[in-house]
Design an enzyme around this catalytic site. Sequence first.
Site, PDB file in Angstrom:
ATOM      1  CB  ILE A  14     -32.387  84.400 -45.920  1.00  0.00           C
ATOM      2  CG1 ILE A  14     -32.044  82.932 -46.076  1.00  0.00           C
ATOM      3  CG2 ILE A  14     -31.759  84.961 -44.650  1.00  0.00           C
ATOM      4  CD1 ILE A  14     -32.501  82.293 -47.358  1.00  0.00           C
ATOM      5  CB  SER A  36     -36.250  92.813 -37.390  1.00  0.00           C
ATOM      6  OG  SER A  36     -35.563  92.741 -38.607  1.00  0.00           O
ATOM      7  NE  ARG A  37     -32.008  97.783 -38.863  1.00  0.00           N
ATOM      8  CZ  ARG A  37     -31.305  98.157 -39.910  1.00  0.00           C
ATOM      9  NH1 ARG A  37     -30.320  99.007 -39.764  1.00  0.00           N
ATOM     10  NH2 ARG A  37     -31.571  97.677 -41.110  1.00  0.00           N
ATOM     11  CE  LYS A  90     -24.128  83.203 -48.349  1.00  0.00           C
ATOM     12  NZ  LYS A  90     -24.932  83.910 -49.414  1.00  0.00           N
ATOM     13  CG  ASP A 168     -24.774  87.270 -50.975  1.00  0.00           C
ATOM     14  OD1 ASP A 168     -24.598  87.234 -49.746  1.00  0.00           O
ATOM     15  OD2 ASP A 168     -25.847  86.921 -51.515  1.00  0.00           O
TER      16      ASP A 168
HETATM   17  P1  NAP Z   1     -32.146  91.333 -46.467  1.00  0.00           P
HETATM   18  O1  NAP Z   1     -33.537  90.847 -46.620  1.00  0.00           O
HETATM   19  O2  NAP Z   1     -31.715  92.500 -47.286  1.00  0.00           O
HETATM   20  O3  NAP Z   1     -31.761  91.730 -44.964  1.00  0.00           O
HETATM   21  C1  NAP Z   1     -32.166  91.032 -43.844  1.00  0.00           C
HETATM   22  C2  NAP Z   1     -32.626  91.985 -42.764  1.00  0.00           C
HETATM   23  O4  NAP Z   1     -31.523  92.397 -41.979  1.00  0.00           O
HETATM   24  C3  NAP Z   1     -33.232  93.287 -43.280  1.00  0.00           C
HETATM   25  O5  NAP Z   1     -34.560  93.068 -43.626  1.00  0.00           O
HETATM   26  C4  NAP Z   1     -33.052  94.224 -42.095  1.00  0.00           C
HETATM   27  O6  NAP Z   1     -34.178  94.143 -41.235  1.00  0.00           O
HETATM   28  C5  NAP Z   1     -31.825  93.673 -41.409  1.00  0.00           C
HETATM   29  N1  NAP Z   1     -30.690  94.547 -41.674  1.00  0.00           N
HETATM   30  C6  NAP Z   1     -30.293  95.098 -42.831  1.00  0.00           C
HETATM   31  N2  NAP Z   1     -29.204  95.860 -42.659  1.00  0.00           N
HETATM   32  C7  NAP Z   1     -28.934  95.817 -41.358  1.00  0.00           C
HETATM   33  C8  NAP Z   1     -27.953  96.431 -40.542  1.00  0.00           C
HETATM   34  N3  NAP Z   1     -27.017  97.225 -41.062  1.00  0.00           N
HETATM   35  N4  NAP Z   1     -27.977  96.181 -39.245  1.00  0.00           N
HETATM   36  C9  NAP Z   1     -28.902  95.379 -38.720  1.00  0.00           C
HETATM   37  N5  NAP Z   1     -29.874  94.771 -39.430  1.00  0.00           N
HETATM   38  C10 NAP Z   1     -29.871  94.986 -40.735  1.00  0.00           C
HETATM   39  O7  NAP Z   1     -31.105  90.182 -46.728  1.00  0.00           O
HETATM   40  P2  NAP Z   1     -31.311  88.608 -46.935  1.00  0.00           P
HETATM   41  O8  NAP Z   1     -31.459  88.333 -48.385  1.00  0.00           O
HETATM   42  O9  NAP Z   1     -32.309  88.053 -45.992  1.00  0.00           O
HETATM   43  O10 NAP Z   1     -29.829  88.123 -46.559  1.00  0.00           O
HETATM   44  C11 NAP Z   1     -29.368  88.170 -45.225  1.00  0.00           C
HETATM   45  C12 NAP Z   1     -28.225  87.182 -45.087  1.00  0.00           C
HETATM   46  O11 NAP Z   1     -28.686  85.892 -45.473  1.00  0.00           O
HETATM   47  C13 NAP Z   1     -27.024  87.515 -45.991  1.00  0.00           C
HETATM   48  O12 NAP Z   1     -25.831  87.240 -45.331  1.00  0.00           O
HETATM   49  C14 NAP Z   1     -27.212  86.564 -47.178  1.00  0.00           C
HETATM   50  O13 NAP Z   1     -25.981  86.217 -47.778  1.00  0.00           O
HETATM   51  C15 NAP Z   1     -27.851  85.372 -46.484  1.00  0.00           C
HETATM   52  N6  NAP Z   1     -28.655  84.545 -47.415  1.00  0.00           N
HETATM   53  C16 NAP Z   1     -29.586  85.124 -48.232  1.00  0.00           C
HETATM   54  C17 NAP Z   1     -30.282  84.321 -49.147  1.00  0.00           C
HETATM   55  C18 NAP Z   1     -31.336  84.881 -50.057  1.00  0.00           C
HETATM   56  O14 NAP Z   1     -31.812  84.144 -50.937  1.00  0.00           O
HETATM   57  N7  NAP Z   1     -31.781  86.125 -49.921  1.00  0.00           N
HETATM   58  C19 NAP Z   1     -30.020  82.941 -49.203  1.00  0.00           C
HETATM   59  C20 NAP Z   1     -29.118  82.407 -48.302  1.00  0.00           C
HETATM   60  C21 NAP Z   1     -28.433  83.204 -47.424  1.00  0.00           C
HETATM   61  P3  NAP Z   1     -34.601  95.417 -40.319  1.00  0.00           P
HETATM   62  O15 NAP Z   1     -34.528  96.633 -41.206  1.00  0.00           O
HETATM   63  O16 NAP Z   1     -35.980  95.105 -39.878  1.00  0.00           O
HETATM   64  O17 NAP Z   1     -33.597  95.476 -39.197  1.00  0.00           O
END
Ligand code: NAP
Length: 310
Positions: A14, A36-37, A90, A168
């Site tokens: 996101i 970011s890690r 969110k 989610d």
């Molecule tokens: P994602 O790509 O799986 O995760 C985002 C990043 O967070 C990962 O690339 C990772 O980066 C870091 N991360 C993962 N686990 C972690 C942990 N335990 N501690 C610290 N950092 C961690 O997820 P996403 O789809 O972007 O979603 C993230 C948030 O945005 C969620 O709450 C989701 O509901 C919201 N969201 C997502 C979307 C969508 O379409 N995907 C839309 C709207 C809102 P590093 O490994 O580099 O730290």
Amino acid sequence: MTVTEIAIAGFGKIARDQHVPSIARSDAFRLAATVSRNARADGIPAFGDIADMIAARPDVTAVALCMPPQARFGYAVAAIEAGLDVLLEKPPGASVAEVKALTRTAKAKGCVLFATWHSRFAAGVSAAKAWLATRRVLSARITWREDVRHWHPGQDWIWEPGGLGVFDPGINALSILTEILPVPVHVTDAELEFPANRATPIAARLTMYGAGDVIVAADFDWRQTGPQTWDIEVETDVGTLRLSKGGAEVEAAGRRLVAGEALQSEYDGLYSRFAHLLARRESEVDVSPLVHVADAFMLARRIETDPFHD
Ligand code: NAP
């Protein structure tokens, strides 16, 4: 105009798809760093740890927290303790109480806390809210059915405790519902389907009730292949309001009010709202969508279903 130097923490899907482009289009923000890690953005200073970023970049005054909800609280506390203003993706946290704790901490430190609900910025939501404001609502139906394999490939955190499972995406529908309905509702009954090998639900059916005998039925399912459905229908005394494409399109009593594209402009609106809150030094935290999810977990009849494999 004041330009806020902002960092993004949790640089995943996101952050790349929506936050970076919307910050780039905004006159109010400049992307100054990522935290970011593992990931980084080309040409932007990158930190693996929020404490390192805070120490190295006193010019950064705000941070957008885009990691999964289970990790959000720790980053938010670190940012607020350092005096940063915070935008929360969110859901704002993994529990209701931790979001309330953040709200208290932000107030005590004089920081702006913005718990975002991006779907509330979908093209049709404000028109739907305005149309419903002068009507008597009789009932509503949410149908939010999508293919988890398409939208969340390899995202293990959604299946872990605190990852919300089908809520989610489902919480996006609840964020719209709580924004547009002129009466508050609460969950009275819930049925959750958990894959035998997972900690969060793949499907959920809720019943909600509001004053004036308003009944809301919600159907969330992550097993829908083919066309995806993100619809909310509200029956009123003068006809039906239909929000489709996740809030991008609205039709009321047979007349088209708004025709937009799914996700279009949601994050531009969200950053514009953050700029507005920063200018006024006001926080905005509405936990009502998260309360509905928490209540669903509390009231639910649990059904075990087929194991889920990516
Ligand atoms: P994602 O790509 O799986 O995760 C985002 C990043 O967070 C990962 O690339 C990772 O980066 C870091 N991360 C993962 N686990 C972690 C942990 N335990 N501690 C610290 N950092 C961690 O997820 P996403 O789809 O972007 O979603 C993230 C948030 O945005 C969620 O709450 C989701 O509901 C919201 N969201 C997502 C979307 C969508 O379409 N995907 C839309 C709207 C809102 P590093 O490994 O580099 O730290």
